[in-house]
Design a protein around this motif. Structure first.
Motif, PDB file in Angstrom:
ATOM      1  N   ARG A  86      38.844  45.279  43.631  1.00 26.18           N
ATOM      2  CA  ARG A  86      37.804  46.275  43.862  1.00 26.18           C
ATOM      3  C   ARG A  86      36.770  45.723  44.836  1.00 26.18           C
ATOM      4  NH1 ARG A  86      33.952  46.254  38.402  1.00 26.18           N
ATOM      5  NH2 ARG A  86      33.450  44.026  38.439  1.00 26.18           N
ATOM      6  N   TRP A  87      36.140  46.638  45.568  1.00 29.94           N
ATOM      7  CA  TRP A  87      35.067  46.263  46.467  1.00 29.94           C
ATOM      8  C   TRP A  87      33.802  45.973  45.654  1.00 29.94           C
ATOM      9  CZ3 TRP A  87      35.859  45.013  51.324  1.00 29.94           C
ATOM     10  CH2 TRP A  87      36.910  45.592  52.040  1.00 29.94           C
ATOM     11  N   LEU A  88      33.070  44.956  46.055  1.00 33.14           N
ATOM     12  CA  LEU A  88      31.775  44.652  45.463  1.00 33.14           C
ATOM     13  C   LEU A  88      30.679  45.210  46.384  1.00 33.14           C
ATOM     14  CD1 LEU A  88      32.386  40.958  44.346  1.00 33.14           C
ATOM     15  CD2 LEU A  88      32.521  43.031  42.948  1.00 33.14           C
ATOM     16  N   PRO A  89      29.490  45.441  45.865  1.00 29.81           N
ATOM     17  CA  PRO A  89      28.414  46.017  46.688  1.00 29.81           C
ATOM     18  C   PRO A  89      28.066  45.198  47.920  1.00 29.81           C
ATOM     19  CG  PRO A  89      27.868  46.193  44.363  1.00 29.81           C
ATOM     20  CD  PRO A  89      29.102  45.337  44.440  1.00 29.81           C
ATOM     21  N   ASP A  90      28.313  43.885  47.888  1.00 26.60           N
ATOM     22  CA  ASP A  90      27.955  43.036  49.027  1.00 26.60           C
ATOM     23  C   ASP A  90      29.047  42.971  50.096  1.00 26.60           C
ATOM     24  OD1 ASP A  90      29.868  41.472  47.806  1.00 26.60           O
ATOM     25  OD2 ASP A  90      28.548  39.760  47.423  1.00 26.60           O
ATOM     26  N   GLY A  91      30.123  43.763  49.936  1.00 27.80           N
ATOM     27  CA  GLY A  91      31.178  43.792  50.938  1.00 27.80           C
ATOM     28  C   GLY A  91      32.318  42.838  50.677  1.00 27.80           C
ATOM     29  N   ASN A  92      32.226  42.046  49.609  1.00 26.61           N
ATOM     30  CA  ASN A  92      33.325  41.166  49.225  1.00 26.61           C
ATOM     31  C   ASN A  92      34.295  41.914  48.317  1.00 26.61           C
ATOM     32  OD1 ASN A  92      32.812  38.432  50.370  1.00 26.61           O
ATOM     33  ND2 ASN A  92      30.879  38.636  49.260  1.00 26.61           N
ATOM     34  N   ILE A  93      35.496  41.366  48.180  1.00 26.35           N
ATOM     35  CA  ILE A  93      36.513  41.950  47.303  1.00 26.35           C
ATOM     36  C   ILE A  93      36.733  41.030  46.117  1.00 26.35           C
ATOM     37  CG2 ILE A  93      38.965  42.534  47.105  1.00 26.35           C
ATOM     38  CD1 ILE A  93      38.889  43.419  50.017  1.00 26.35           C
ATOM     39  N   GLU A  94      36.777  41.621  44.934  1.00 23.46           N
ATOM     40  CA  GLU A  94      37.040  40.867  43.706  1.00 23.46           C
ATOM     41  C   GLU A  94      38.498  41.073  43.278  1.00 23.46           C
ATOM     42  OE1 GLU A  94      35.346  40.415  39.133  1.00 23.46           O
ATOM     43  OE2 GLU A  94      34.991  42.274  40.246  1.00 23.46           O
ATOM     44  N   TYR A  95      39.215  39.977  43.101  1.00 25.84           N
ATOM     45  CA  TYR A  95      40.589  40.033  42.600  1.00 25.84           C
ATOM     46  C   TYR A  95      40.544  40.208  41.090  1.00 25.84           C
ATOM     47  CZ  TYR A  95      45.198  38.342  41.164  1.00 25.84           C
ATOM     48  OH  TYR A  95      46.426  38.216  40.575  1.00 25.84           O
ATOM     49  N   MET A  96      41.345  41.138  40.559  1.00 27.20           N
ATOM     50  CA  MET A  96      41.270  41.457  39.134  1.00 27.20           C
ATOM     51  C   MET A  96      42.594  41.268  38.400  1.00 27.20           C
ATOM     52  SD  MET A  96      38.915  44.898  39.426  1.00 27.20           S
ATOM     53  CE  MET A  96      38.563  44.912  37.671  1.00 27.20           C
ATOM     54  N   GLY A  97      43.611  40.752  39.094  1.00 27.18           N
ATOM     55  CA  GLY A  97      44.890  40.535  38.434  1.00 27.18           C
ATOM     56  C   GLY A  97      46.005  41.292  39.136  1.00 27.18           C
ATOM     57  N   ARG A  98      47.116  41.500  38.415  1.00 28.82           N
ATOM     58  CA  ARG A  98      48.281  42.174  38.969  1.00 28.82           C
ATOM     59  C   ARG A  98      48.437  43.560  38.357  1.00 28.82           C
ATOM     60  NH1 ARG A  98      50.841  40.845  43.370  1.00 28.82           N
ATOM     61  NH2 ARG A  98      52.749  41.713  42.494  1.00 28.82           N
ATOM     62  N   ILE A  99      49.103  44.457  39.108  1.00 30.53           N
ATOM     63  CA  ILE A  99      49.438  45.765  38.548  1.00 30.53           C
ATOM     64  C   ILE A  99      50.823  45.717  37.912  1.00 30.53           C
ATOM     65  CG2 ILE A  99      47.991  46.978  40.218  1.00 30.53           C
ATOM     66  CD1 ILE A  99      50.550  47.760  41.704  1.00 30.53           C
ATOM     67  N   ASP A 100      51.521  44.580  38.057  1.00 31.56           N
ATOM     68  CA  ASP A 100      52.827  44.388  37.424  1.00 31.56           C
ATOM     69  C   ASP A 100      52.757  43.145  36.527  1.00 31.56           C
ATOM     70  OD1 ASP A 100      52.842  42.240  39.184  1.00 31.56           O
ATOM     71  OD2 ASP A 100      54.226  43.186  40.593  1.00 31.56           O
ATOM     72  N   HIS A 101      53.911  42.548  36.227  1.00 31.77           N
ATOM     73  CA  HIS A 101      53.937  41.407  35.311  1.00 31.77           C
ATOM     74  C   HIS A 101      54.144  40.079  36.022  1.00 31.77           C
ATOM     75  CE1 HIS A 101      53.795  44.138  31.938  1.00 31.77           C
ATOM     76  NE2 HIS A 101      54.845  44.788  32.391  1.00 31.77           N
ATOM     77  N   GLN A 102      53.966  40.075  37.341  1.00 29.23           N
ATOM     78  CA  GLN A 102      54.125  38.819  38.084  1.00 29.23           C
ATOM     79  C   GLN A 102      52.964  37.878  37.758  1.00 29.23           C
ATOM     80  OE1 GLN A 102      53.076  37.968  42.462  1.00 29.23           O
ATOM     81  NE2 GLN A 102      55.194  38.673  42.575  1.00 29.23           N
ATOM     82  N   VAL A 103      53.268  36.588  37.662  1.00 29.50           N
ATOM     83  CA  VAL A 103      52.236  35.586  37.435  1.00 29.50           C
ATOM     84  C   VAL A 103      52.352  34.507  38.506  1.00 29.50           C
ATOM     85  CG1 VAL A 103      52.125  35.992  34.958  1.00 29.50           C
ATOM     86  CG2 VAL A 103      53.681  34.247  35.852  1.00 29.50           C
ATOM     87  N   LYS A 104      51.275  33.732  38.669  1.00 26.65           N
ATOM     88  CA  LYS A 104      51.273  32.626  39.617  1.00 26.65           C
ATOM     89  C   LYS A 104      51.138  31.326  38.836  1.00 26.65           C
ATOM     90  CE  LYS A 104      50.985  33.771  44.173  1.00 26.65           C
ATOM     91  NZ  LYS A 104      49.734  33.620  44.922  1.00 26.65           N
TER      92      LYS A 104
END
Length: 207
Positions: A175-193
């Protein structure tokens, strides 16, 4: 020597011997290196380092906090990078603050010639603060997967916001943050790193 990149002591000695100024870590290895540095007093060997980059996994606030305490005091700065192989590796950056510590570490803003979109299931742009799938457009997007036509057609699609353009569906929730940065929130599937490697849990289950 081969394998030395996994040994924090060897890394510290190499940095000191060669006056290394920039290092690129996977966050899990950065964590292991900072742990070693804190308990061995090896921070003095890192005085030549000016920039440290991290990518391949989510960078944690604890990494930033420990880095600033151990290496930031010597003038080094930490930068979080984001970008899948399908987009020629890095497409976004975030300069981690040396003083204030955010609750989470964003993946940042797009680099030059890159377009980042956060879209819903119908490819509509999401407003600030609303999660969606992160899509990558611009000059960096690869042509597709070798000998995997169906997967290429699924992941590499037309860019509805750039005439003749293509974009890559990352499968990452953001999602976009108010300061113009993007926050990573996870996966929409079951892939992991794990240590920077993609693991498809479905493949493990199938086997």
């Amino acid at each position: 020597e081969p394998g030395g990149e996994k040994d924090p002591a060897t890394i510290a000695e190499t940095v000191e011997a060669n006056g290394v100024t920039a290092i690129h870590f996977v966050p899990s290895m950065l964590g292991a290196f900072l742990e070693y540095t804190e308990h061995s007093g090896a921070a003095r060997k890192m005085r030549s380092v000016r920039r440290v980059f991290a990518s391949g996994e989510a960078l944690m606030t604890e990494h930033v906090r420990r880095f600033n305490r151990l290496l930031g005091a010597e003038g080094a700065t930490l930068h979080n990078l984001y970008g899948p192989t399908e987009a020629t590796v890095e497409v976004a950056y975030y300069d981690c603050p040396a003083e204030q510590e955010p609750e989470s570490i964003p993946i940042g803003k797009p680099i030059d010639n890159v377009k980042l979109y956060i879209l819903d299931r119908k490819d509509r742009l999401q407003p600030i603060g609303v999660p969606g799938e992160l899509h990558i457009g611009g000059d960096c997007v690869a042509r597709g997967y070798v000998n995997r036509k169906e997967l290429t057609e699924e992941k590499f699609v037309a860019d509805p916001y750039a005439a003749g353009g293509r974009m890559y569906r990352t499968g990452d929730l953001a999602r976009w943050l108010p300061d113009g940065n993007i926050e990573y929130m996870g996966r929409i599937d079951h892939q992991v790193k794990i240590r920077g490697y993609r693991i498809e849990l479905g493949e493990i289950e199938a086997a």
